[in-house]
Design a protein around this motif. Structure first.
Motif, short mmCIF file in Angstrom:
data_model
loop_
_atom_site.label_atom_id
_atom_site.label_comp_id
_atom_site.label_asym_id
_atom_site.label_seq_id
_atom_site.Cartn_x
_atom_site.Cartn_y
_atom_site.Cartn_z
N THR A 1 -17.01 31.21 11.08
CA THR A 1 -16.67 32.59 10.73
C THR A 1 -17.91 33.39 10.40
O THR A 1 -18.88 32.87 9.83
CB THR A 1 -15.68 32.63 9.55
OG1 THR A 1 -15.31 33.98 9.30
CG2 THR A 1 -16.31 32.05 8.28
N SER A 2 -17.88 34.67 10.74
CA SER A 2 -19.00 35.55 10.42
C SER A 2 -18.85 36.18 9.05
O SER A 2 -19.78 36.80 8.54
CB SER A 2 -19.11 36.64 11.48
OG SER A 2 -17.91 37.41 11.54
N ALA A 3 -17.68 36.05 8.44
CA ALA A 3 -17.42 36.65 7.13
C ALA A 3 -18.17 35.88 6.04
O ALA A 3 -18.49 34.70 6.21
CB ALA A 3 -15.93 36.66 6.85
N PRO A 4 -18.42 36.50 4.90
CA PRO A 4 -19.13 35.81 3.82
C PRO A 4 -18.39 34.60 3.26
O PRO A 4 -19.01 33.72 2.68
CB PRO A 4 -19.28 36.90 2.75
CG PRO A 4 -19.22 38.18 3.49
CD PRO A 4 -18.26 37.95 4.62
N SER A 5 -17.06 34.56 3.41
CA SER A 5 -16.29 33.41 2.94
C SER A 5 -15.10 33.21 3.87
O SER A 5 -14.73 34.11 4.62
CB SER A 5 -15.79 33.62 1.51
OG SER A 5 -14.74 34.57 1.47
N PHE A 6 -14.48 32.03 3.79
CA PHE A 6 -13.32 31.78 4.64
C PHE A 6 -12.19 32.73 4.30
O PHE A 6 -11.42 33.15 5.17
CB PHE A 6 -12.86 30.33 4.50
CG PHE A 6 -11.91 30.07 3.36
CD1 PHE A 6 -10.54 30.10 3.55
CD2 PHE A 6 -12.39 29.81 2.08
CE1 PHE A 6 -9.66 29.86 2.49
CE2 PHE A 6 -11.54 29.57 1.02
CZ PHE A 6 -10.16 29.60 1.23
N TYR A 7 -12.06 33.11 3.01
CA TYR A 7 -10.98 34.01 2.61
C TYR A 7 -11.18 35.39 3.21
O TYR A 7 -10.23 36.03 3.67
CB TYR A 7 -10.92 34.08 1.08
CG TYR A 7 -9.57 34.49 0.54
CD1 TYR A 7 -8.56 33.55 0.36
CD2 TYR A 7 -9.31 35.80 0.20
CE1 TYR A 7 -7.32 33.92 -0.14
CE2 TYR A 7 -8.08 36.18 -0.30
CZ TYR A 7 -7.08 35.23 -0.48
OH TYR A 7 -5.86 35.61 -0.96
#
Length: 921
Positions: free
Chosen positions: A118-124
């Motif tokens: 994922t490119s987001a800072p966290s999985f959430y």
């Protein structure tokens, strides 16, 4: 002392012939196993004596089984990659394992492989890239997940389960993001069911449900570590450091006993909320403090305290403070007190500390029976926006679960407990800092006195107003001074909202549920039975609920059954029927049926068509039933029958006319009066403006469960165009709602009976009334409908490309219920794109996610406003170092730097940049 069997081997990709590092090798039904090294080789030593079976598995590949018949046997296993992501196995849709391709309802899924990419800072945060999923950002550490409309930050229509435990706040009835969630290193899968799911999961699985499942200490052993650091950047807050640390430790001491522990620590700066636009008319209004004397800034608190200064002048004149006739010099206008900006009332420290541990025991040394004790603790700071803005500080939650689990059953019980810590309401903090320095009567009296004297001295009206505010403000407590700090710190420790602002709560609930699959006893169909029980214990010491004399307890329970049967050649047609009965203590029982058909066409069953009908329901929350709270703009009173008489407002000042009628200078109004002796707020506004002859009697009914009837059709399949293959996932739904739970504002006069005499109208004319927010159901016809489509393919020799689109719309006849706001709060159109490759070249990969959504209307008790459209770009690059068992990732969220908000009043979301180092995961 014991005989030892040694097995060696190699695991390869059946298509490419490349070796596969990280593949799992385990003895079937036991916790004995190992993993392939970075060369795809393994050595397994065990005391088990052949023959036995090895299971070789890896995410994204089909599991293979190998029979071991002798010691020192060498094996070579070729794993076949799943044809599509739709071959992955899910459990949530039917409470039994099945391919996503064959699921009877829509399912979204994220596994540990997707989390790494994922490119987001966290999985959430990465959940927002899933099809049909909305994530509304309340603050840096509080994201609210929602599907299919009617989004709020207090999202009580969406359920979130972590290893089977509902991790919603017991008092608030919704999950505070991932505050008491799961460490990223421990996530095995995340499954999300959009839409109604009450037939299997009961109340509150209304708009959807999300399942987070952790890794087993039997199957995933060792120590994993993740260190992440970076900055957040925002125009209002500048550049601020943030850090995120995770560690996971798991070990199986034998076939029978294993343990696991996780620890997560995150710290950063919240997004500052600095929208100072004027909202004096309940919406964005022109003017600021200099041009509007009744200014009410959005992120300014304390300026909600407002009064008509002519009424003050008349009172002062009657008391002889002002000379006779002076009141005629004072205009009939509303003036508000000077407030404090939110940045002077919030700490803005984002912090989250989570610990989780489990003890796992298998009495027979295999997975026939496993006993699990699981404890989770979370403490942290965040920001929650409801009717007001709350600084959630040192908020603590804990969960403890005992579970007995086998192949075809589970029985578990858990308790969830919370402590609001040092949390407080920023609006009341500002109001009571003002009042601690100078009470309202004194402040407005000084304002009017100075205005009158200035007018008599020949000042213009503007000059007299300036003199009035200057006089009233003399000596005001200024942020940063010792006087302000002393008053502020005293007020946020005081839970009495007449003088303080503390949010006090120690509510808990006890929950038990069980499920049994009868497949070992019945072979003509797969039948499951189960049930659940929950007991709430509300304990706010009277600061939120009406639990003045001790905790309020109430319960709810449910039972369900499901039948699943396959028909036709090769079991191509799957029929699923479920029904559930739920009963809450204060309400009649609800029956929730679900029927679905799924047909698998094509030679390899890769063309799946599905249709379903189901109902869902939502019980009124603890607050809907038992709240008793002064929210500043209105008194909130729950509508449980035993709550109406228990709640009384604080003493309210009655005018001189009223004193002659009721014989007292103050009065307390009961919650029952809000439901049985009140006018609708909108009609009182129209009455005051001369638009109607008399206001409308409200006749608010006590709140009841709300219901939804949902219809859905869909298609999942593998489409081939020449040599190009596409996976397609399409769904279309229609929801019809009944008894939609609504908060309605009503106006209760201090005297008189509404609708049958003029006394109550006189009370309105004299300002002898108060405003309540009641909890009830709308009689309006409300429906929503929409569609999602997702297409994924591989292009340019291995680049992954994904595109999905979501359409969401709702219908509501406002004229049928003028005082009701549906709060759909969802964009009509959303488009999401993903592009990347895990192996651009050796050990190097990247991923890019882009999201666009159009503007939408946000309705809430905080403010109604239109939210602008936005485009958000996230990206990451990663590099693997096999010798260190490490992955380095460099990424950023909202790389365009254009700030956006999810709702009026929240902090604008800026950009976030990070660098992470993950070891042995």
């Amino acid at each position: 002392m014991f005989a030892q069997t040694t097995i060696t081997g190699t695991v390869k990709d059946a298509k490419t012939g490349d070796t596969l590092p990280g593949a799992n090798i385990k003895i079937s039904r036991k916790a004995v196993g190992t993993n392939t090294d970075f060369d795809g080789m393994f050595v397994l030593k065990t005391t088990d004596v052949p023959p036995f079976t090895l299971e070789i598995s890896m995410l994204g590949f089909q599991t293979e089984k190998v029979e071991i018949t002798k010691n020192n046997q060498k094996v070579e296993v070729n794993l076949t990659e799943n044809a599509t992501s739709l071959d992955e196995i899910v459990v949530s849709a039917s409470r039994t394992p099945e391919r996503i391709m064959e699921s009877p309802v829509t399912v979204e899924r994220m596994d540990s492989r997707a989390i790494k990419n994922t490119s987001a800072p966290s999985f959430y945060d990465g959940l927002e890239n899933l099809k049909g999923v909305d994530v509304n950002t309340n603050s840096l550490t509080f994201k609210s997940v929602n599907t299919r409309g009617f989004a709020t930050f207090s999202n009580t229509r969406f359920m979130q389960l972590v290893d089977g435990m509902d991790n919603s706040s017991p008092a608030l009835n919704f999950a505070l993001g991932n505050l008491l969630g799961m460490s990223e290193l421990d996530v095995k899968t995340v499954e999300l069911l959009p839409g109604a799911s009450s037939a299997l999961y009961g109340a509150n699985a209304f708009n959807g449900i999300m399942f987070m499942t952790s890794k087993s200490p039997f199957d995933d052993q060792g120590i994993s570590l993740s260190v992440k650091g970076g900055i957040t950047t925002q125009a209002a807050a500048g550049n601020n450091e943030y850090k995120d640390f995770n560690i996971r430790m798991a070990h199986a001491f034998s076939d029978k006993f294993a343990v696991k522990a996780t620890l997560s620590y995150l710290k950063g700066e919240e997004w500052h909320a600095t929208d100072y636009r004027n909202t004096a008319n309940g919406t964005y209004t022109s003017g600021d403090r200099n041009s509007d004397r009744n200014y009410d800034g959005l992120n300014v608190y304390g300026d909600e305290v407002s009064t008509n200064i002519r009424g003050v002048a008349q009172t002062l004149e009657s008391l002889g403070v002002l000379p006779g006739g002076a009141a005629a010099l004072v205009p009939s206008v509303n003036i508000s007190r000077t407030g404090y900006n939110e940045v002077d009332l919030m700490t803005y420290e984002a912090k989250s500390v989570k610990f989780g541990g489990s003890l796992n025991y298998r009495p027979f040394g295999n997975d026939r029976l496993e006993v699990i004790w699981n404890s989770k603790y979370g403490v942290g700071n965040t920001i929650y926006q409801g009717t007001n803005r709350y600084n959630i500080k040192d908020f603590f939650m804990e969960q403890h679960k005992l579970e007995f689990r086998g192949k075809n059953f589970f029985v578990r019980g858990y308790v969830t407990n919370e402590d609001a810590g040092n949390s407080y309401d920023t609006r009341f903090a500002a109001i009571n800092v003002n009042r601690a320095w100078k009470d309202d009567n004194t402040w407005f009296g000084e304002y009017v006195g100075a205005y009158t004297l200035g007018t008599l001295a020949g000042l213009t009206s503007d000059q007299a107003h300036a003199a009035g505010r200057q006089t009233a403000e003399a000596g005001r407590l200024l942020p940063g001074t010792s006087g302000f700090n002393a008053a502020f710190n005293s007020i946020i420790e005081n839970p009495d909202l007449t003088t303080g602002a503390k949010f006090q709560d120690n509510t808990k609930y006890y929950h038990a549920d069980a499920n049994l699959n009868l497949q070992d006893y019945i072979d003509w169909a797969e039948i499951q039975v189960g049930g659940s029980y929950r007991l709430y214990s509300l304990n706010s010491n009277g600061s939120i609920f009406t639990d003045y004399d001790g905790p309020i307890e109430y319960n709810e329970y449910g039972v369900y059954t499901q039948l699943q049967k396959k028909f036709l050649e090769d079991d191509r047609l799957k029929f699923t029927a479920s029904v559930r009965y739920d009963k809450a203590q204060n309400f009649d029982g609800n029956v929730s049926p679900r029927i679905s058909f799924a047909y698998a066409a094509g030679e390899d069953k890769n063309q799946n068509f599905r249709a379903s009908f189901q109902t869902g329901f939502r019980n009124p929350t603890t607050q809907d039933q038992y709240i008793g709270l002064n929210a500043g703009q209105a008194y909130l009173v729950g509508s449980a029958p035993d709550n109406l008489d228990r709640y009384q407002t604080q003493p309210l000042l009655v005018s001189g006319f009223g004193q002659g009628v009721i014989g007292a200078p103050t009065i307390q109004v009961s919650g029952r009066a809000a439901y049985e002796n009140a006018y609708s707020a909108s009609s009182v506004t129209a009455f005051a403006a001369g638009q109607v002859a008399t206001p409308t009697v409200s006749n608010v009914a006590l709140v009841a469960p709300e219901k939804v009837t949902a219809y859905e059709v869909g298609y999942r399949g593998l489409v081939e165009a020449g040599e190009q293959r596409f996976t397609v996932d399409l769904s279309v739904y229609y929801n019809s709602y009944e008894d939609f739970i609504a908060g309605k504002n009503v106006v209760t006069p201090f005297y008189g009976t509404v609708g049958d005499n003029s006394l109550s109208l006189a009370a309105l004319g004299n300002g002898d009334y108060t405003v309540f927010q009641t909890y009830t159901n709308s009689a309006a016809d409300i429906s929503s409908y929409g569609a999602t489509i997702g297409v994924n393919t591989s292009i340019l020799n291995g680049f992954n490309l994904g595109l999905n689109y979501t359409y969401a719309k709702f219908d509501f006849d406002q004229a049928s219920d003028p005082d009701f706001e549906a709060g759909f709060n969802t964009p009509e159109h959303k488009v999401k794109v993903q592009f990347g490759k895990r192996d651009l070249f050796e050990n190097f990969g990247f991923n890019i996610n882009a999201r666009w959504q159009d503007e939408y209307r946000w309705e809430s008790t905080f403010l109604d406003a239109t939210i602008a459209s936005r485009t958000v770009l996230d990206a990451q690059i990663n590099y693997r170092v096999p010798a260190w068992k490490s992955i380095f990732k460099l990424g950023g969220a909202n790389l365009t730097g254009k700030e956006y908000v999810s709702a009026p009043g929240v902090g604008a979301v800026g950009s976030q940049y990070y660098l992470s180092w993950t070891i042995n995961n």
